[in-house]
Design an enzyme around this catalytic site. Structure first.
Site, mmCIF file in Angstrom:
data_model
loop_
_atom_site.group_PDB
_atom_site.id
_atom_site.type_symbol
_atom_site.label_atom_id
_atom_site.label_comp_id
_atom_site.label_asym_id
_atom_site.label_seq_id
_atom_site.Cartn_x
_atom_site.Cartn_y
_atom_site.Cartn_z
ATOM 1 N N GLY A 1 0.819 -1.201 0.000
ATOM 2 C CA GLY A 1 0.000 0.000 0.000
ATOM 3 C C GLY A 1 0.853 1.251 0.000
ATOM 4 N N SER A 2 0.329 2.307 0.590
ATOM 5 C CA SER A 2 0.988 3.607 0.525
ATOM 6 C C SER A 2 2.202 3.666 1.446
ATOM 7 C CB SER A 2 0.011 4.721 0.893
ATOM 8 O OG SER A 2 -0.242 4.730 2.279
ATOM 9 N N GLU B 1 5.634 -3.568 0.754
ATOM 10 C CA GLU B 1 5.761 -3.231 -0.670
ATOM 11 C C GLU B 1 4.983 -1.939 -0.851
ATOM 12 O OE1 GLU B 1 5.192 -2.270 -4.053
ATOM 13 O OE2 GLU B 1 3.784 -3.920 -4.325
ATOM 14 N N LEU B 2 5.720 -0.837 -0.976
ATOM 15 C CA LEU B 2 5.119 0.483 -0.921
ATOM 16 C C LEU B 2 5.154 1.172 -2.277
ATOM 17 C CD1 LEU B 2 6.653 1.468 2.541
ATOM 18 C CD2 LEU B 2 4.490 0.300 2.056
ATOM 19 N N CYS C 1 2.351 0.548 -8.630
ATOM 20 C CA CYS C 1 3.535 1.075 -7.949
ATOM 21 C C CYS C 1 4.718 1.234 -8.892
ATOM 22 C CB CYS C 1 3.917 0.154 -6.794
ATOM 23 S SG CYS C 1 2.682 0.046 -5.505
ATOM 24 N N GLU D 1 4.268 9.930 -5.634
ATOM 25 C CA GLU D 1 3.747 8.865 -6.482
ATOM 26 C C GLU D 1 2.441 9.352 -7.109
ATOM 27 O OE1 GLU D 1 3.001 4.091 -6.193
ATOM 28 O OE2 GLU D 1 2.424 5.308 -4.462
#
Length: 477
Positions: A229-230, A249-250, A285, A379
């Site tokens: 996520g963020s 996992e950003l 991402c 992002e």
């Protein structure tokens, strides 16, 4: 169409205590189904069940774990169109993209089935000095125990699969909280898992309100937390997670460098950049966000990329002709529209796109975006790509490294020494040479550094995170 309502799954069994969560069609905005929401008591029950299941899961033979995963592969193939339609409706994916994600779901479970029977250890030579004469070492990997998974909206099947399939292969019970924006895909997966002979408590799939999610993060009975996520949320969760292992996992703002001798035709490069930037409305991402092009190629590649962006067809993702679907909701589209307008006010030029209709944002190409604008540093997570020229290769590498993210980078070059230099110097989890940073195969070690996270996904590597190394030392008499 979707079912009228969906239960959550607690300790392998469906429960429908309510239908409190409304799920919307991401293009029309209409409510299409309702999903049960778990309360604090259900979360506690799921954790307790996972703890009880830890020993039966550890003892479940590798061939039995493989059989569970192979059953899932068969059933996902049989229900592939149903799964694709669910993705199309709840996540706004054009049908061809949704079908591609179903294919990746199947690939991930296939890979996990293969890995389930490969687990083993190694024999260690301990005789490194006279005092260790006659000693041998052996290692094995054992399940870490009950796991907690939290997944986002953008890949409701595949990102769930990257946690669930390795957990089954490793022998770990788990509790999954899917995104409340896209819970249906995970609940269909749970329906398939419920058909198997996994030990009771081996899995729970629970849409949960934020007020009740705390134990999934903080409870010490859970031995691993895996979150996708963020950036902001991920690091906050890590700070709350206590002693458990954490995999994050950003986000990212992935860059692609096009060298002066790129090693591929510009038409191919433009095709790949457009695919990487606008696939799934840029909500990935590793979506291509920044493209750094050698000055000698800049004008030609800019023209080709703008042409491809204009050719995309936005609209209802259920229409087979649609090639650009909506963002997850209108606030997300408005946020990115605002970033574009801010950049333009500071001198950026919109080469194409920039328009918005509800949650659909046109494929947008910009140049001359200030280095400190939100579009450059944050992002974007939408269908926006920034072009920038460079004269020296080292300058391009420095630009890639300039931000706080480090997930993946792409590089088009035919110079092997430059490819190796990029691999050595770029502060990212992966460098993709000859393609865009959006390239991913579900068996490769995938993950980031810096603000983009810790740990690796990819079936084999996720299994390593979900297991612990146990050592046996044997002295020969």
């Amino acid at each position: 169409m979707l079912a009228e309502r969906y239960p959550y799954y607690l300790a392998n069994r469906p429960r429908q205590p309510n239908a409190a969560l409304a799920v919307t069609h991401k293009y029309s905005g209409e409510v299409v189904t309702h999903v049960a929401v778990a309360d604090a008591a259900a979360v506690e029950e799921a954790i307790a069940a996972a703890v009880r299941a830890a020993e039966p899961m550890r003892k479940l033979a590798p061939y039995a774990r493989q059989a569970v995963l192979e059953h899932c592969v068969r059933r996902f193939r049989e229900r592939a169109e149903e799964l694709a339609l669910a993705l199309c409706i709840e996540a706004g994916k054009p049908l061809r993209d949704a079908r591609g994600e179903v294919d990746r779901l199947i690939d991930t479970f296939k890979a996990a089935a293969e890995e389930a029977v490969r687990g083993g250890g190694e024999v260690l030579n301990l005789e490194v000095s006279k005092r260790a004469a006659g000693y041998r070492g052996f290692t094995q990997r054992v399940p870490v125990g009950p796991c907690s998974f939290i997944t986002p909206f953008n890949f409701p099947l595949n990102l769930v699969a990257h946690k669930v399939a390795p957990a089954i292969a490793a022998g770990c019970p788990f509790i999954l909280k899917p995104s409340d924006r896209t819970p249906v895909s995970a609940l269909i997966m749970a329906e398939v898992l419920a058909e198997t002979e996994l030990p009771e408590g081996a899995f729970s799939v629970l849409p949960v309100r934020l007020d009740d999610i705390g134990p999934l993060i903080e409870d010490d009975r859970l031995k691993l937390l895996s979150f996708t996520g963020s950036e902001k949320v991920g690091w906050e969760l890590k700070a709350r997670a206590g002693r458990k292992k954490v995999v994050l996992e950003l986000g990212g703002n992935a860059a692609c460098v096009v060298d002066e001798a790129p090693g591929a035709p510009l038409d191919f490069i433009a095709d790949r950049v457009a695919q990487g930037a606008f696939f799934q409305a840029g909500q990935s991402c590793i979506s291509v966000q920044r493209v750094l092009v050698h000055a000698s190629l800049y004008d030609a590649l800019r023209e080709k990329l703008v042409e491809r962006a204009k050719a995309l067809r936005p609209g209802n993702p259920s229409d087979e002709a649609t090639t650009l679907g909506p963002m997850i909701d209108e606030p997300a589209a408005r946020r990115l529209e605002g970033w574009i307008q801010q950049a333009v006010q500071r001198g950026a030029r919109v080469l194409t796109g920039g328009g918005r209709r509800g949650s659909v944002l046109d494929a947008t190409v910009l140049e001359a975006v200030p280095a400190d604008a939100a579009l450059s540093t944050e992002e974007a997570f939408g269908p926006v790509v920034l072009l920038q020229s460079f004269d020296r290769f080292d300058e391009a590498l420095a630009q890639v490294n300039s931000g706080r993210f480090g997930l993946q980078a792409g590089l088009f070059t035919q110079d092997l020494s430059r490819a190796m230099k990029a691999w050595d110097e770029l502060e990212v989890g992966g460098v993709v040479v000859g393609d865009v940073p959006s390239f991913r195969v579900d068996t490769m070690p995938y993950g980031g550094v810096k603000g983009s996270g810790i740990g690796r996904e990819g079936v084999k590597y996720a299994i390593e995170d979900m297991t612990e190394l146990r050592l046996l030392v044997l002295r020969q008499a």
